[in-house]
Scaffold this motif. Structure first.
Motif, PDB file in Angstrom:
ATOM      1  N   MET A 128       0.797  -1.192  -0.089  1.00  0.00           N
ATOM      2  CA  MET A 128      -0.081   0.121   0.325  1.00  0.00           C
ATOM      3  C   MET A 128       0.865   1.214   0.019  1.00  0.00           C
ATOM      4  SD  MET A 128      -3.077  -1.013  -0.431  1.00  0.00           S
ATOM      5  CE  MET A 128      -3.671   0.659  -0.298  1.00  0.00           C
ATOM      6  N   LEU A 129       2.025   1.286   0.696  1.00  0.00           N
ATOM      7  CA  LEU A 129       2.775   2.501   1.004  1.00  0.00           C
ATOM      8  C   LEU A 129       3.410   2.629  -0.676  1.00  0.00           C
ATOM      9  CD1 LEU A 129       4.664   1.857   4.223  1.00  0.00           C
ATOM     10  CD2 LEU A 129       3.330   3.803   3.623  1.00  0.00           C
ATOM     11  N   GLU A 130       3.922   1.428  -1.358  1.00  0.00           N
ATOM     12  CA  GLU A 130       4.342   1.494  -2.391  1.00  0.00           C
ATOM     13  C   GLU A 130       3.365   2.032  -3.565  1.00  0.00           C
ATOM     14  OE1 GLU A 130       6.755  -0.928  -6.025  1.00  0.00           O
ATOM     15  OE2 GLU A 130       6.719  -1.814  -3.937  1.00  0.00           O
ATOM     16  N   LEU A 131       2.179   1.563  -3.543  1.00  0.00           N
ATOM     17  CA  LEU A 131       1.314   2.024  -4.519  1.00  0.00           C
ATOM     18  C   LEU A 131       0.907   3.724  -4.187  1.00  0.00           C
ATOM     19  CD1 LEU A 131      -0.930   1.233  -6.501  1.00  0.00           C
ATOM     20  CD2 LEU A 131      -2.616   0.937  -4.503  1.00  0.00           C
ATOM     21  N   ARG A 132       0.949   4.178  -2.905  1.00  0.00           N
ATOM     22  CA  ARG A 132       0.671   5.539  -2.627  1.00  0.00           C
ATOM     23  C   ARG A 132       1.820   6.279  -3.282  1.00  0.00           C
ATOM     24  NH1 ARG A 132      -0.745   4.513   3.256  1.00  0.00           N
ATOM     25  NH2 ARG A 132      -2.852   3.467   3.082  1.00  0.00           N
ATOM     26  N   ALA A 133       3.164   5.839  -3.051  1.00  0.00           N
ATOM     27  CA  ALA A 133       4.357   6.704  -3.617  1.00  0.00           C
ATOM     28  C   ALA A 133       4.134   6.426  -4.999  1.00  0.00           C
ATOM     29  CB  ALA A 133       5.447   5.829  -2.968  1.00  0.00           C
ATOM     30  N   ARG A 134       3.800   5.572  -5.689  1.00  0.00           N
ATOM     31  CA  ARG A 134       3.607   5.600  -7.191  1.00  0.00           C
ATOM     32  C   ARG A 134       2.667   6.415  -7.410  1.00  0.00           C
ATOM     33  NH1 ARG A 134       5.303   0.086  -9.942  1.00  0.00           N
ATOM     34  NH2 ARG A 134       6.928  -0.749  -8.512  1.00  0.00           N
ATOM     35  N   LYS A 135       1.507   6.631  -6.795  1.00  0.00           N
ATOM     36  CA  LYS A 135       0.435   7.501  -7.371  1.00  0.00           C
ATOM     37  C   LYS A 135       0.961   8.895  -7.211  1.00  0.00           C
ATOM     38  CE  LYS A 135      -3.743   4.858  -6.499  1.00  0.00           C
ATOM     39  NZ  LYS A 135      -4.974   4.499  -5.640  1.00  0.00           N
ATOM     40  N   LYS A 136       1.533   9.028  -6.100  1.00  0.00           N
ATOM     41  CA  LYS A 136       2.014  10.560  -5.638  1.00  0.00           C
ATOM     42  C   LYS A 136       3.095  11.003  -6.856  1.00  0.00           C
ATOM     43  CE  LYS A 136       2.627  14.139  -3.340  1.00  0.00           C
ATOM     44  NZ  LYS A 136       1.801  15.283  -2.866  1.00  0.00           N
ATOM     45  N   LEU A 137       4.018  10.037  -7.189  1.00  0.00           N
ATOM     46  CA  LEU A 137       5.181  10.265  -8.186  1.00  0.00           C
ATOM     47  C   LEU A 137       4.422  10.503  -9.493  1.00  0.00           C
ATOM     48  CD1 LEU A 137       7.901  10.280  -9.049  1.00  0.00           C
ATOM     49  CD2 LEU A 137       7.846   7.929  -9.536  1.00  0.00           C
ATOM     50  N   ALA A 138       3.495   9.655 -10.069  1.00  0.00           N
ATOM     51  CA  ALA A 138       2.473   9.871 -11.217  1.00  0.00           C
ATOM     52  C   ALA A 138       1.820  11.096 -11.492  1.00  0.00           C
ATOM     53  CB  ALA A 138       1.526   8.749 -11.601  1.00  0.00           C
ATOM     54  N   SER A 139       1.362  11.593  -9.993  1.00  0.00           N
ATOM     55  CA  SER A 139       0.769  12.893 -10.089  1.00  0.00           C
ATOM     56  C   SER A 139       1.737  14.044 -10.316  1.00  0.00           C
ATOM     57  CB  SER A 139      -0.042  13.154  -8.728  1.00  0.00           C
ATOM     58  OG  SER A 139       0.672  13.224  -7.571  1.00  0.00           O
ATOM     59  N   LEU A 140       2.731  13.981  -9.590  1.00  0.00           N
ATOM     60  CA  LEU A 140       3.885  14.966  -9.595  1.00  0.00           C
ATOM     61  C   LEU A 140       4.432  15.065 -10.903  1.00  0.00           C
ATOM     62  CD1 LEU A 140       5.674  14.385  -6.178  1.00  0.00           C
ATOM     63  CD2 LEU A 140       4.063  16.324  -6.711  1.00  0.00           C
ATOM     64  N   LEU A 141       4.707  13.932 -11.593  1.00  0.00           N
ATOM     65  CA  LEU A 141       5.286  13.926 -12.915  1.00  0.00           C
ATOM     66  C   LEU A 141       4.084  14.330 -14.148  1.00  0.00           C
ATOM     67  CD1 LEU A 141       6.999  10.627 -13.080  1.00  0.00           C
ATOM     68  CD2 LEU A 141       7.838  12.910 -12.963  1.00  0.00           C
ATOM     69  N   GLY A 142       2.734  14.320 -13.784  1.00  0.00           N
ATOM     70  CA  GLY A 142       1.611  14.759 -14.441  1.00  0.00           C
ATOM     71  C   GLY A 142       1.479  16.278 -14.525  1.00  0.00           C
ATOM     72  N   ASN A 143       1.835  16.623 -13.166  1.00  0.00           N
ATOM     73  CA  ASN A 143       1.655  18.027 -13.002  1.00  0.00           C
ATOM     74  C   ASN A 143       2.674  18.803 -13.701  1.00  0.00           C
ATOM     75  OD1 ASN A 143      -0.485  18.001 -11.470  1.00  0.00           O
ATOM     76  ND2 ASN A 143       0.514  17.870  -9.642  1.00  0.00           N
ATOM     77  N   GLU A 144       4.093  18.202 -13.820  1.00  0.00           N
ATOM     78  CA  GLU A 144       5.149  18.864 -14.277  1.00  0.00           C
ATOM     79  C   GLU A 144       4.797  18.985 -15.914  1.00  0.00           C
ATOM     80  OE1 GLU A 144       8.899  17.375 -13.689  1.00  0.00           O
ATOM     81  OE2 GLU A 144       8.657  17.549 -11.190  1.00  0.00           O
ATOM     82  N   ASP A 145       4.152  17.755 -16.638  1.00  0.00           N
ATOM     83  CA  ASP A 145       3.985  17.822 -17.959  1.00  0.00           C
ATOM     84  C   ASP A 145       2.999  18.886 -18.187  1.00  0.00           C
ATOM     85  OD1 ASP A 145       5.636  15.606 -18.075  1.00  0.00           O
ATOM     86  OD2 ASP A 145       4.188  14.244 -18.188  1.00  0.00           O
ATOM     87  N   GLU A 146       2.113  19.339 -17.464  1.00  0.00           N
ATOM     88  CA  GLU A 146       1.244  20.283 -17.663  1.00  0.00           C
ATOM     89  C   GLU A 146       1.627  21.759 -17.857  1.00  0.00           C
ATOM     90  OE1 GLU A 146      -1.957  19.972 -14.861  1.00  0.00           O
ATOM     91  OE2 GLU A 146      -2.342  17.824 -15.654  1.00  0.00           O
ATOM     92  N   LYS A 147       2.806  21.991 -17.011  1.00  0.00           N
ATOM     93  CA  LYS A 147       3.442  23.183 -16.866  1.00  0.00           C
ATOM     94  C   LYS A 147       4.072  23.510 -18.171  1.00  0.00           C
ATOM     95  CE  LYS A 147       4.105  23.211 -11.930  1.00  0.00           C
ATOM     96  NZ  LYS A 147       4.953  23.272 -10.994  1.00  0.00           N
TER      97      LYS A 147
END
Length: 105
Positions: free
Chosen positions: A86-105
């Motif tokens: 579950m920790l790894e899943l949360r970390a991956r989701k957080k990383l994906a959201s951070l990488l997704g936000n950088e792509d939008e900028k």
């Protein structure tokens, strides 16, 4: 005779012996019939059956506290593994959201 060949023969013999004992225990054949069919002394065949029955009795005599401890250990291991997943899943989701936000900028 090679060691490999001897091991194969021993395994086959043990497998066949187990099958024969199961047939006797299940009532498909008798000790006398099995002894005649395979040219074995009845006392040896009876000894095999007795050994098998003792093994089954020992398996049934498991101590409840030991089983409970084993179950609790397995449960703790599973809970730990689930928590890590579950920790790894949360970390991956957080990383994906951070990488997704950088792509939008």
């Amino acid at each position: 005779m090679s060691t490999l060949m001897e091991d194969e023969i021993k395994r086959w013999t043990a497998k066949r012996k187990a099958a024969l004992v199961m047939e006797i225990i299940q009532g498909k054949t008798t000790v006398a019939e099995a002894s005649r069919s395979f040219d074995l002394p009845p006392s040896e065949t009876e000894e095999w059956v007795d050994d098998a029955k003792k093994g089954m009795e020992n398996a049934l005599r498991a101590k409840p506290l030991e089983i409970k401890e084993q179950y609790e250990r397995q449960l703790a291991d599973l809970q730990s593994a689930y928590g890590e997943a579950m920790l790894e899943l949360r970390a991956r989701k957080k990383l994906a959201s951070l990488l997704g936000n950088e792509d939008e900028k």
